[in-house]
Scaffold this motif. Structure first.
Motif, PDB file in Angstrom:
ATOM      1  N   LEU A  68       0.830  -1.201   0.000  1.00  0.00           N
ATOM      2  CA  LEU A  68       0.000   0.000   0.000  1.00  0.00           C
ATOM      3  C   LEU A  68       0.869   1.257   0.000  1.00  0.00           C
ATOM      4  CD1 LEU A  68      -2.873   1.150   0.134  1.00  0.00           C
ATOM      5  CD2 LEU A  68      -2.696   1.069   2.623  1.00  0.00           C
ATOM      6  N   GLN A  69       1.964   1.225   0.755  1.00  0.00           N
ATOM      7  CA  GLN A  69       2.882   2.367   0.744  1.00  0.00           C
ATOM      8  C   GLN A  69       3.485   2.571  -0.647  1.00  0.00           C
ATOM      9  OE1 GLN A  69       5.476   1.142   3.961  1.00  0.00           O
ATOM     10  NE2 GLN A  69       4.513   2.591   5.366  1.00  0.00           N
ATOM     11  N   ALA A  70       3.839   1.464  -1.309  1.00  0.00           N
ATOM     12  CA  ALA A  70       4.406   1.569  -2.658  1.00  0.00           C
ATOM     13  C   ALA A  70       3.370   2.146  -3.627  1.00  0.00           C
ATOM     14  CB  ALA A  70       4.887   0.198  -3.138  1.00  0.00           C
ATOM     15  N   LEU A  71       2.114   1.718  -3.479  1.00  0.00           N
ATOM     16  CA  LEU A  71       1.062   2.266  -4.341  1.00  0.00           C
ATOM     17  C   LEU A  71       0.848   3.754  -4.083  1.00  0.00           C
ATOM     18  CD1 LEU A  71      -1.595  -0.606  -4.292  1.00  0.00           C
ATOM     19  CD2 LEU A  71      -0.243   0.176  -6.249  1.00  0.00           C
ATOM     20  N   ALA A  72       0.920   4.145  -2.820  1.00  0.00           N
ATOM     21  CA  ALA A  72       0.775   5.568  -2.496  1.00  0.00           C
ATOM     22  C   ALA A  72       1.928   6.371  -3.113  1.00  0.00           C
ATOM     23  CB  ALA A  72       0.732   5.765  -0.983  1.00  0.00           C
ATOM     24  N   ALA A  73       3.138   5.829  -3.042  1.00  0.00           N
ATOM     25  CA  ALA A  73       4.288   6.520  -3.646  1.00  0.00           C
ATOM     26  C   ALA A  73       4.123   6.615  -5.156  1.00  0.00           C
ATOM     27  CB  ALA A  73       5.580   5.785  -3.292  1.00  0.00           C
ATOM     28  N   ALA A  74       3.613   5.538  -5.773  1.00  0.00           N
ATOM     29  CA  ALA A  74       3.391   5.563  -7.222  1.00  0.00           C
ATOM     30  C   ALA A  74       2.320   6.589  -7.590  1.00  0.00           C
ATOM     31  CB  ALA A  74       2.991   4.170  -7.712  1.00  0.00           C
ATOM     32  N   ALA A  75       1.269   6.675  -6.776  1.00  0.00           N
ATOM     33  CA  ALA A  75       0.223   7.656  -7.048  1.00  0.00           C
ATOM     34  C   ALA A  75       0.762   9.076  -6.923  1.00  0.00           C
ATOM     35  CB  ALA A  75      -0.950   7.443  -6.079  1.00  0.00           C
ATOM     36  N   ILE A  76       1.590   9.300  -5.907  1.00  0.00           N
ATOM     37  CA  ILE A  76       2.203  10.626  -5.739  1.00  0.00           C
ATOM     38  C   ILE A  76       3.088  10.948  -6.931  1.00  0.00           C
ATOM     39  CG2 ILE A  76       3.856  11.951  -4.352  1.00  0.00           C
ATOM     40  CD1 ILE A  76       2.711  10.425  -1.880  1.00  0.00           C
ATOM     41  N   ALA A  77       3.896   9.972  -7.349  1.00  0.00           N
ATOM     42  CA  ALA A  77       4.794  10.197  -8.493  1.00  0.00           C
ATOM     43  C   ALA A  77       4.002  10.490  -9.765  1.00  0.00           C
ATOM     44  CB  ALA A  77       5.707   8.988  -8.695  1.00  0.00           C
ATOM     45  N   GLY A  78       2.907   9.769  -9.947  1.00  0.00           N
ATOM     46  CA  GLY A  78       2.076  10.003 -11.133  1.00  0.00           C
ATOM     47  C   GLY A  78       1.438  11.376 -11.116  1.00  0.00           C
ATOM     48  N   LEU A  79       0.894  11.769  -9.969  1.00  0.00           N
ATOM     49  CA  LEU A  79       0.269  13.087  -9.870  1.00  0.00           C
ATOM     50  C   LEU A  79       1.299  14.212  -9.978  1.00  0.00           C
ATOM     51  CD1 LEU A  79      -2.438  12.664  -7.073  1.00  0.00           C
ATOM     52  CD2 LEU A  79      -2.807  13.356  -9.436  1.00  0.00           C
ATOM     53  N   ALA A  89       1.461  14.780  -3.063  1.00  0.00           N
ATOM     54  CA  ALA A  89       1.528  14.096  -1.773  1.00  0.00           C
ATOM     55  C   ALA A  89       0.322  14.475  -0.915  1.00  0.00           C
ATOM     56  CB  ALA A  89       2.828  14.447  -1.058  1.00  0.00           C
ATOM     57  N   LEU A  90      -0.081  15.726  -0.954  1.00  0.00           N
ATOM     58  CA  LEU A  90      -1.224  16.183  -0.179  1.00  0.00           C
ATOM     59  C   LEU A  90      -2.523  15.541  -0.670  1.00  0.00           C
ATOM     60  CD1 LEU A  90      -1.772  18.149   2.153  1.00  0.00           C
ATOM     61  CD2 LEU A  90      -2.240  19.914   0.442  1.00  0.00           C
ATOM     62  N   ILE A  91      -2.694  15.428  -1.961  1.00  0.00           N
ATOM     63  CA  ILE A  91      -3.896  14.814  -2.533  1.00  0.00           C
ATOM     64  C   ILE A  91      -3.993  13.334  -2.131  1.00  0.00           C
ATOM     65  CG2 ILE A  91      -4.992  14.083  -4.701  1.00  0.00           C
ATOM     66  CD1 ILE A  91      -3.894  16.729  -5.918  1.00  0.00           C
ATOM     67  N   VAL A  92      -2.884  12.610  -2.276  1.00  0.00           N
ATOM     68  CA  VAL A  92      -2.890  11.179  -1.937  1.00  0.00           C
ATOM     69  C   VAL A  92      -3.120  10.993  -0.436  1.00  0.00           C
ATOM     70  CG1 VAL A  92      -1.483   9.080  -1.870  1.00  0.00           C
ATOM     71  CG2 VAL A  92      -1.526  10.487  -3.932  1.00  0.00           C
ATOM     72  N   ALA A  93      -2.472  11.803   0.393  1.00  0.00           N
ATOM     73  CA  ALA A  93      -2.663  11.698   1.841  1.00  0.00           C
ATOM     74  C   ALA A  93      -4.114  11.987   2.209  1.00  0.00           C
ATOM     75  CB  ALA A  93      -1.719  12.652   2.575  1.00  0.00           C
ATOM     76  N   GLY A  94      -4.711  12.995   1.595  1.00  0.00           N
ATOM     77  CA  GLY A  94      -6.116  13.318   1.858  1.00  0.00           C
ATOM     78  C   GLY A  94      -7.040  12.166   1.479  1.00  0.00           C
ATOM     79  N   ALA A  95      -6.788  11.550   0.322  1.00  0.00           N
ATOM     80  CA  ALA A  95      -7.608  10.413  -0.102  1.00  0.00           C
ATOM     81  C   ALA A  95      -7.473   9.242   0.879  1.00  0.00           C
ATOM     82  CB  ALA A  95      -7.209   9.977  -1.510  1.00  0.00           C
ATOM     83  N   LEU A  96      -6.243   8.991   1.332  1.00  0.00           N
ATOM     84  CA  LEU A  96      -6.026   7.909   2.294  1.00  0.00           C
ATOM     85  C   LEU A  96      -6.714   8.209   3.629  1.00  0.00           C
ATOM     86  CD1 LEU A  96      -2.297   6.984   1.568  1.00  0.00           C
ATOM     87  CD2 LEU A  96      -4.334   5.635   1.029  1.00  0.00           C
ATOM     88  N   LEU A  97      -6.709   9.470   4.050  1.00  0.00           N
ATOM     89  CA  LEU A  97      -7.399   9.838   5.291  1.00  0.00           C
ATOM     90  C   LEU A  97      -8.911   9.642   5.182  1.00  0.00           C
ATOM     91  CD1 LEU A  97      -5.405  12.987   6.455  1.00  0.00           C
ATOM     92  CD2 LEU A  97      -5.515  10.750   7.580  1.00  0.00           C
ATOM     93  N   VAL A  98      -9.467   9.931   4.008  1.00  0.00           N
ATOM     94  CA  VAL A  98     -10.905   9.700   3.796  1.00  0.00           C
ATOM     95  C   VAL A  98     -11.221   8.210   3.909  1.00  0.00           C
ATOM     96  CG1 VAL A  98     -12.757   9.792   2.071  1.00  0.00           C
ATOM     97  CG2 VAL A  98     -11.304  11.793   2.456  1.00  0.00           C
ATOM     98  N   VAL A  99     -10.397   7.369   3.269  1.00  0.00           N
ATOM     99  CA  VAL A  99     -10.598   5.915   3.342  1.00  0.00           C
ATOM    100  C   VAL A  99     -10.486   5.442   4.795  1.00  0.00           C
ATOM    101  CG1 VAL A  99      -9.628   3.670   2.687  1.00  0.00           C
ATOM    102  CG2 VAL A  99      -9.872   5.478   0.970  1.00  0.00           C
ATOM    103  N   ALA A 100      -9.490   5.961   5.517  1.00  0.00           N
ATOM    104  CA  ALA A 100      -9.307   5.570   6.923  1.00  0.00           C
ATOM    105  C   ALA A 100     -10.517   5.984   7.762  1.00  0.00           C
ATOM    106  CB  ALA A 100      -8.033   6.197   7.486  1.00  0.00           C
ATOM    107  N   GLY A 101     -11.042   7.174   7.511  1.00  0.00           N
ATOM    108  CA  GLY A 101     -12.216   7.644   8.252  1.00  0.00           C
ATOM    109  C   GLY A 101     -13.438   6.779   7.996  1.00  0.00           C
ATOM    110  N   VAL A 102     -13.674   6.422   6.748  1.00  0.00           N
ATOM    111  CA  VAL A 102     -14.811   5.560   6.409  1.00  0.00           C
ATOM    112  C   VAL A 102     -14.660   4.192   7.094  1.00  0.00           C
ATOM    113  CG1 VAL A 102     -15.942   4.317   4.514  1.00  0.00           C
ATOM    114  CG2 VAL A 102     -15.358   6.729   4.245  1.00  0.00           C
ATOM    115  N   LEU A 103     -13.470   3.623   7.045  1.00  0.00           N
ATOM    116  CA  LEU A 103     -13.225   2.329   7.693  1.00  0.00           C
ATOM    117  C   LEU A 103     -13.417   2.423   9.214  1.00  0.00           C
ATOM    118  CD1 LEU A 103     -10.113   1.014   5.723  1.00  0.00           C
ATOM    119  CD2 LEU A 103     -12.434   0.098   5.661  1.00  0.00           C
ATOM    120  N   ALA A 104     -12.955   3.524   9.820  1.00  0.00           N
ATOM    121  CA  ALA A 104     -13.102   3.698  11.266  1.00  0.00           C
ATOM    122  C   ALA A 104     -14.571   3.791  11.659  1.00  0.00           C
ATOM    123  CB  ALA A 104     -12.348   4.941  11.724  1.00  0.00           C
TER     124      ALA A 104
END
Length: 139
Positions: A68-79, A89-104
């Protein structure tokens, strides 16, 4: 267990009720001990298997987290090809925080549904059984 024949005073070789009760009690105790040893051996074996399986699941979780970390790095590199690196990096982190919030929130809802941790169906079934037995005993 030895099966000794006690001769009854009248010479018939019959056992008294007390002797029969004692023999039955000894046999029942032996049977219970044997069943307990069998259950202990079975649980020990299952515990070892569960431990190995749990270790494998833990390893899978670690590898999945690294992936998952590698995918996040790839997404950051692509963006970063279309926005500045910090923005990607901010966009990917925000998306991951949304996913974490929904799961929580979903997890919290499930935990609420699981408490109190009492087997309510089993308890009501046992209560019904007790009432049935009491009803039959009164007849």
């Amino acid at each position: 267990m030895s099966h000794s024949t006690h001769h009854h005073p009248n010479g018939t070789g019959a056992h008294s009720v007390g002797e029969l009760v004692q023999q039955a009690s000894e046999q029942l105790s032996t049977l219970v001990r044997q069943e307990m040893r069998l259950a202990q051996a079975e649980l020990t074996q299952k515990g070892k298997r569960a431990g190995i399986g749990g270790g494998m699941l833990g390893g899978a979780g670690v590898v999945g987290f690294v992936a998952l970390q590698a995918l996040a790095a790839a997404a950051i590199a692509g963006l970063a090809l279309v926005v500045p690196l910090w923005g990607a990096a901010l966009i990917v982190a925000g998306a991951l925080l949304v996913v974490a919030g929904v799961l929580a929130l979903a997890g919290k809802k499930e935990v609420r549904r699981a408490v109190p941790p009492t087997p309510e169906q089993a308890m009501s079934s046992v209560k019904a059984d007790v009432e049935e037995i009491k009803g039959r005993a009164r007849r």
